[in-house]
Design a protein around this motif. Structure first.
Motif, PDB file in Angstrom:
ATOM      1  N   SER A 103       0.660  -1.085  -0.130  1.00  0.00           N
ATOM      2  CA  SER A 103      -0.153  -0.030   0.103  1.00  0.00           C
ATOM      3  C   SER A 103       0.899   1.282  -0.024  1.00  0.00           C
ATOM      4  N   ARG A 104       2.055   1.151   0.755  1.00  0.00           N
ATOM      5  CA  ARG A 104       2.721   2.244   0.841  1.00  0.00           C
ATOM      6  C   ARG A 104       3.494   2.446  -0.880  1.00  0.00           C
ATOM      7  N   ASP A 105       3.990   1.729  -1.319  1.00  0.00           N
ATOM      8  CA  ASP A 105       4.334   1.971  -2.882  1.00  0.00           C
ATOM      9  C   ASP A 105       3.389   2.219  -3.611  1.00  0.00           C
ATOM     10  N   VAL A 106       2.233   1.924  -3.542  1.00  0.00           N
ATOM     11  CA  VAL A 106       1.009   2.340  -4.358  1.00  0.00           C
ATOM     12  C   VAL A 106       0.866   3.670  -4.217  1.00  0.00           C
ATOM     13  N   LEU A 107       0.591   4.044  -3.097  1.00  0.00           N
ATOM     14  CA  LEU A 107       0.156   5.362  -2.660  1.00  0.00           C
ATOM     15  C   LEU A 107       1.399   6.385  -3.155  1.00  0.00           C
ATOM     16  N   LEU A 129      -5.489   2.128   3.698  1.00  0.00           N
ATOM     17  CA  LEU A 129      -6.648   1.633   2.931  1.00  0.00           C
ATOM     18  C   LEU A 129      -6.115   0.637   1.732  1.00  0.00           C
ATOM     19  N   PRO A 130      -6.949  -0.288   1.377  1.00  0.00           N
ATOM     20  CA  PRO A 130      -6.509  -0.875   0.189  1.00  0.00           C
ATOM     21  C   PRO A 130      -6.161  -0.237  -1.139  1.00  0.00           C
ATOM     22  N   ALA A 188      -8.710   7.768  -3.163  1.00  0.00           N
ATOM     23  CA  ALA A 188      -8.339   9.040  -2.230  1.00  0.00           C
ATOM     24  C   ALA A 188      -7.569  10.078  -3.251  1.00  0.00           C
ATOM     25  N   VAL A 189      -6.613   9.402  -3.634  1.00  0.00           N
ATOM     26  CA  VAL A 189      -5.722  10.293  -4.271  1.00  0.00           C
ATOM     27  C   VAL A 189      -6.255  11.014  -5.417  1.00  0.00           C
ATOM     28  N   LEU A 190      -7.184  10.339  -6.054  1.00  0.00           N
ATOM     29  CA  LEU A 190      -7.882  11.242  -7.127  1.00  0.00           C
ATOM     30  C   LEU A 190      -8.798  12.360  -6.463  1.00  0.00           C
TER      31      LEU A 190
END
Length: 491
Positions: A382-386, A453-454, A461-463
């Motif tokens: 999740s960290r890397d995705v964020l 979050l998944p 959330a980022v969008l």
């Protein structure tokens, strides 16, 4: 007061500040202003005199005088006596829009509307079957304790035994007599403050730091001594500044988060831990180490517990971040001579914690590692995705890659954190503005974004963050919408 800044320390903070793109006085005032906004120069700090700073920087005194005058005009420096003004923030103006000096103060229990993604909290759901099994086992053990009164200010012996064994196993020899069980880490900090700090006593904190800790320190009537963390990519503590603050201010307590610091996610090195312990001992300061995030080590970097460097360290921990906040189980690990005063202070708040939860917590502590590999793996993903999403959709933001913990600390392209937090609910997200993590309204250039979050919800959330940012970019007047902003509780 926060004390004073000597010219050598300010020169070190300024770095390579003079590019020649603007007059020297303007560049100097701009960099000092940004240092104040970022929290690297605490509020109410006396800047060096014009004479000494000009000598240190190799500038004319006229240049420094003009820079200080610009800071005073902008509201970042008080008039003071002579040339030694103190750092401050501009007073909010209904027409200027300000720089977001309103902080979003904590309001526990604030309801979140259905469908809104809550990024104000950095917390995980329960570790599923592991927590369920622990409570089932606790219920089978409960009958043996029912003949007792159920009050125990120190905690259920089974949990104190398990915690002592856990500390001993990681290199901090501990007996059950050195453990006090609490209703979470926040409860533990309040107990420590009540036992060791009085009104007007100084408490040193990292800046930024955990907002609820700041609330507890303020509620006790203590004076906060903030010491700035260097910005990324330096990825370290400014130990020179810490040592200087301890020597000059001699605070009663120092609250630190050396293990995956909240909100930056940094891990303090063993070398810095030794320096911190030594400086605290020299100043007569009690070190309080918050270890609630210690088990969420995402990159495998190792550091010894702070208490392994000194028996005088007071350690605070809980199962809230590693297992489940609903357990409401934390603890204090300290010398036996301090545990009794802590227990006495605790009885002014409550007479003991829930027994079943403590029995369940004892099972979880004894098998602490069981859920953690899977949790760490999920958090790493999740960290890397964020971080990838932020780079793709908000390329001007500068996120700091955390070594562990639950959130990313992002530097924003302009001081808009509070305005973003006010605007974000319109796009289905709830944020904790950067000033919540500091004192005096600084950190408007920063935002904490949890990765609890998944991945699919993180993308949503980022969008939403991008949409909120776009609205601010197109409508600067929205940054003025601060006075009626809702309060935000943060974990």
């Amino acid at each position: 007061m926060s004390g004073s800044l000597n010219p050598a320390a300010l020169a070190r903070l300024l770095g390579q500040w003079h590019s020649g793109a603007a007059p020297a006085y303007r560049e100097l005032s701009d960099v000092v202003r940004l240092l104040i906004l970022d929290g690297r120069i605490p509020l109410d700090t006396a800047l060096p005199s014009e004479r000494t700073l000009s000598a240190t920087l190799g500038l004319s005194r006229t240049t420094v005088t003009a820079a200080y005058a610009a800071l005073r005009e902008q509201g970042f420096l008080s008039s003071g006596q002579g040339s030694r003004g103190r750092t401050c923030l501009p007073r909010p103006s209904g027409q200027a829009g300000g720089l977001g000096t309103a902080s979003l103060s904590g309001a526990p229990g604030l309801a979140v509307p259905d469908g809104v993604i809550d990024l104000a909290y950095a917390s995980l759901p329960a570790s599923g079957e592991v927590v369920h099994r622990a409570f089932a086992a606790a219920l089978t053990e409960l009958p043996a304790l029912l003949p007792g009164f159920g009050y125990d200010a120190l905690g259920v012996p089974a949990l104190r035994d398990a915690l002592a064994a856990r500390y001993t196993a990681v290199g901090v020899a501990t007996s059950p007599a050195q453990i006090l069980v609490t209703s979470g880490a926040q409860h533990a900090l309040n107990i420590v403050l009540r036992a060791l700090a009085g009104r007007q006593d100084k408490v040193l904190v990292e800046h930024p730091t955990y907002p609820n800790a700041l609330d507890a320190i303020r509620a006790r009537g203590c004076r906060i001594v903030p010491v700035a963390l260097p910005p990324a990519p330096e990825k370290r503590w400014d130990m020179e500044a810490v040592e200087s603050a301890l020597a000059q201010q001699r605070p009663k307590l120092a609250y630190v988060v050396p293990d995956f610091h909240n909100p930056t996610g940094r891990l303090m090195t063993d070398t810095d831990r030794r320096r911190l312990v030594s400086a605290a001992a020299a100043s007569g300061t009690v070190l309080v180490a918050d270890e609630t995030l210690r088990e969420l080590n995402l990159d495998g970097r190792e550091a010894a517990p702070l208490a392994s460097f000194s028996p005088a360290v007071v350690s605070i921990g809980s199962l809230s971040k590693s297992h489940w906040a609903g357990l409401r189980t934390g603890w204090i690990r300290a010398s036996e001579s301090l545990i009794q005063p802590f227990a006495a202070a605790r009885t002014t708040m409550d007479l003991g914690g829930p027994v079943v939860e403590q029995l369940a917590a004892a099972h979880l502590v004894r098998s602490l590692e069981e859920p953690l590999p899977a949790r760490r793996a999920a958090l790493r993903k999740s960290r890397d995705v964020l971080l990838d999403l932020l780079q793709e959709h908000l390329p001007l933001w500068q996120p700091e890659r955390p070594d562990g913990g639950l959130a990313v600390w992002c530097r924003l392209p302009f001081p808009s954190s509070t305005a973003l937090a006010v605007t974000a609910p319109d796009f289905g997200i709830r944020l904790a503005a950067g000033p919540r993590f500091g004192t005096g309204g600084v950190f408007e250039n920063y935002l904490r974004v949890p990765f609890t979050l998944p991945p699919d919800k993180l993308e949503t959330a980022v969008l939403a963050l991008r949409s909120a940012q776009d609205r601010l970019d197109s409508s600067p007047q929205l940054r003025r919408k601060l006075k009626d902003s809702p309060a935000v509780a943060i974990a």
